[in-house]
Design a protein around this motif. Sequence first.
Motif, PDB file in Angstrom:
ATOM      1  N   VAL A 163       6.278   9.941   3.964  1.00 11.51           N
ATOM      2  CA  VAL A 163       6.802   9.836   2.560  1.00 11.51           C
ATOM      3  C   VAL A 163       7.160  11.233   2.189  1.00 11.51           C
ATOM      4  O   VAL A 163       6.492  12.113   1.772  1.00 11.51           O
ATOM      5  N   THR A 164       8.629  11.268   1.777  1.00 10.84           N
ATOM      6  CA  THR A 164       9.342  12.364   1.549  1.00 10.84           C
ATOM      7  C   THR A 164       9.524  12.393  -0.166  1.00 10.84           C
ATOM      8  O   THR A 164      10.331  11.239  -0.435  1.00 10.84           O
ATOM      9  N   PRO A 178      19.115  11.263 -15.218  1.00 15.62           N
ATOM     10  CA  PRO A 178      18.649  11.369 -13.762  1.00 15.62           C
ATOM     11  C   PRO A 178      19.032   9.864 -13.098  1.00 15.62           C
ATOM     12  O   PRO A 178      18.501   9.010 -13.742  1.00 15.62           O
ATOM     13  N   THR A 179      19.127  10.027 -11.992  1.00 16.46           N
ATOM     14  CA  THR A 179      19.231   8.893 -11.162  1.00 16.46           C
ATOM     15  C   THR A 179      18.129   9.077 -10.054  1.00 16.46           C
ATOM     16  O   THR A 179      17.865  10.176  -9.458  1.00 16.46           O
ATOM     17  N   ALA A 180      17.260   8.126  -9.924  1.00 12.03           N
ATOM     18  CA  ALA A 180      16.059   8.297  -8.729  1.00 12.03           C
ATOM     19  C   ALA A 180      16.623   7.339  -7.836  1.00 12.03           C
ATOM     20  O   ALA A 180      17.369   6.205  -7.857  1.00 12.03           O
ATOM     21  N   PHE A 181      16.042   7.636  -6.433  1.00 11.45           N
ATOM     22  CA  PHE A 181      16.294   6.961  -5.254  1.00 11.45           C
ATOM     23  C   PHE A 181      14.945   6.702  -4.744  1.00 11.45           C
ATOM     24  O   PHE A 181      14.074   7.491  -4.653  1.00 11.45           O
ATOM     25  N   ILE A 182      14.839   5.312  -4.333  1.00 12.98           N
ATOM     26  CA  ILE A 182      13.560   4.817  -3.606  1.00 12.98           C
ATOM     27  C   ILE A 182      13.814   4.032  -2.469  1.00 12.98           C
ATOM     28  O   ILE A 182      14.599   3.181  -2.622  1.00 12.98           O
ATOM     29  N   GLY A 183      12.832   4.145  -1.529  1.00 17.09           N
ATOM     30  CA  GLY A 183      13.020   2.947  -0.536  1.00 17.09           C
ATOM     31  C   GLY A 183      12.643   3.426   1.010  1.00 17.09           C
ATOM     32  O   GLY A 183      12.066   4.409   1.047  1.00 17.09           O
ATOM     33  N   ASN A 184      13.132   2.770   1.632  1.00 18.11           N
ATOM     34  CA  ASN A 184      12.763   2.717   3.227  1.00 18.11           C
ATOM     35  C   ASN A 184      14.034   2.529   3.905  1.00 18.11           C
ATOM     36  O   ASN A 184      14.245   1.439   4.343  1.00 18.11           O
ATOM     37  N   ALA A 218      11.982   9.367  -3.627  1.00 15.31           N
ATOM     38  CA  ALA A 218      10.916   9.262  -2.671  1.00 15.31           C
ATOM     39  C   ALA A 218      11.398   8.250  -1.568  1.00 15.31           C
ATOM     40  O   ALA A 218      11.671   7.047  -2.060  1.00 15.31           O
ATOM     41  N   PHE A 219      11.286   8.641  -0.228  1.00 19.93           N
ATOM     42  CA  PHE A 219      11.681   7.897   0.915  1.00 19.93           C
ATOM     43  C   PHE A 219      10.431   7.769   1.682  1.00 19.93           C
ATOM     44  O   PHE A 219       9.898   8.630   2.014  1.00 19.93           O
ATOM     45  N   VAL A 220      10.117   6.508   2.365  1.00 19.27           N
ATOM     46  CA  VAL A 220       9.136   6.423   3.489  1.00 19.27           C
ATOM     47  C   VAL A 220      10.144   6.214   4.778  1.00 19.27           C
ATOM     48  O   VAL A 220      11.276   5.525   4.746  1.00 19.27           O
ATOM     49  N   ALA A 275       0.991  -1.358  -0.128  1.00 20.04           N
ATOM     50  CA  ALA A 275       0.003  -0.093  -0.052  1.00 20.04           C
ATOM     51  C   ALA A 275       0.940   1.406   0.101  1.00 20.04           C
ATOM     52  O   ALA A 275       0.568   2.358  -0.307  1.00 20.04           O
ATOM     53  N   ILE A 276       2.065   0.964   0.533  1.00 21.87           N
ATOM     54  CA  ILE A 276       3.123   2.298   0.478  1.00 21.87           C
ATOM     55  C   ILE A 276       3.946   2.174  -0.907  1.00 21.87           C
ATOM     56  O   ILE A 276       4.180   3.018  -1.732  1.00 21.87           O
TER      57      ILE A 276
END
Length: 551
Positions: free
Chosen positions: A288-289, A181-187, A240-242, A96-97
Amino acid sequence: MIPQVLQDAWIEMGITGDERSLCATAWALACDGHLADVSRAERDLIEVASPSPRTDALKDLAAAIRAGDDPLGATFASLRSAAQRRRHGATYTPAAIVGPMAEWLANHKRAERVVDPGAGSGRFLCAVGRHVPDAQLVAVEIDPLAALTVRANLTVLGFDERSEMHVGDYRALDLSPATGPTAFIGNPPYVRHHDIDPAWKAWLRKRAAGLGLKASALAGMHVHFLLATAHLARAGDFGAFVTSSEWLDVGYGQLARDLVAGPLGGLSLHVIDARTQVFADAATTATVTAFEVGEPQRPIRIRRINRLEELRGLAGGKSFSREELRREPRWSALLVPQASNPRGFVALGDFCRVHRGTATGANATWVTSQDDPQLPATVLYPTVTKALELFATASGVLTDSSDLRAVVSLPEDLDFLDSTDRELVERFLEVARRAGVADGYIARHRKSWWSVKLRSPAPILATYMARRPPAFVRNLVKAHNLNNVHGIYPAASLSETALCNLTKALRDHATLSGGRTYAGGLTKFEPSEMERIMVPPPAWLESDEPWPSIA
């Protein structure tokens, strides 16, 4: 709970479901793919792994992965206790996130590569891989068993040809130059500062200083990962990071706030209501940022949401300028409607100081009954030891201490005791020594390990952590208090009338909005936050005049 598809495979083979079985299963799914060049740590696990499941069982497992499930990650979380996973901050993010974050990443703009700093079982990269068919996928994971599950999931989904795996600490990662561009995502992992090596704390201070920012050694691992991302990212990179929401408010979260308002280029924050259970295996808040490096002028949108469904699109929210956010010490307060304060009211801290109570380090030893026959009455001090004792004082005035427990408060120099009392105390201390009390952290940092040193009784006592506003109680019996209760001390002497009026004003005007909220809606007031509560000034408190009306 281990997913049924894996349980069936292991039961059929007579294999006990353990980490060796999980290792064998993950490797069986990854060994023929483009991610089969494993690290030494992973190879060590593979060499002692259980036999691999049969081909038909692996097919069922692969089908579940392609359908969007994560049986390997769910099994990892089942086999490792929360305490074991806490060491690396391994809290797996629910779909869900993951889904809304991956969709936002894909829709924001094209990324040449996507980096997940703490990949876990690869949930974010698997989701992104479905939305972004041509981006390079970069997984970083310090746990070798978890890394094997990433390799397996990416291989089953056919993403292995465009993926790479780094088994190690994200803070030590180097990224090769990229043409896009490099994208960053995760927890980013949530690890408290107590479990972070001093060398990494020094790294945090040094790397922050390189950006002209200050860092606190009390910062958690998620703040380290934000800083590492700011170091790796270049203008135009985004992500985007949570994370836990605590960095929005706490003093040691200042570096995170400075990064989001500065080098990271924050775009939006979606603060999930603290009463929402986000993670199945962790009682924590979540924010979530979203960010894009090189966006120094764009306002940052902040939105509080009550349901995870509202994350979709990472849209909406109230806009705040970066300069406004730099001035604000508590970002979550920006989302709370500000109550109108009566004209002429001032902050409690303008004329009072709020202090934490005493931490004994071993309440089982230092807290006893007021009539304990094994100790002299002269070393037993009536003390509020539970917040409930203040909540139960409906009148707001503590007039009877007979039901309170007592704290054993001994002088640093025991020679001040007479011979009879000294004998009792020595017997008591011998029992405490045998129980290891003298070796406790707090005891070892006292001048004399046995001297608890209670603060002087506070005229007003206050609870500071609950799901309701603090309780304020006038302390007529001069009871002491432990560190689960705050003490309020006027800087200058106040009359009894003023103290009673101040207690009433605090009870009338305190709300939950001034504290910081934790998972489950639990709200905490640090001393500095309690000092910001608005109350009538001393001149009104000393008089019989009615308090001013609301402006």
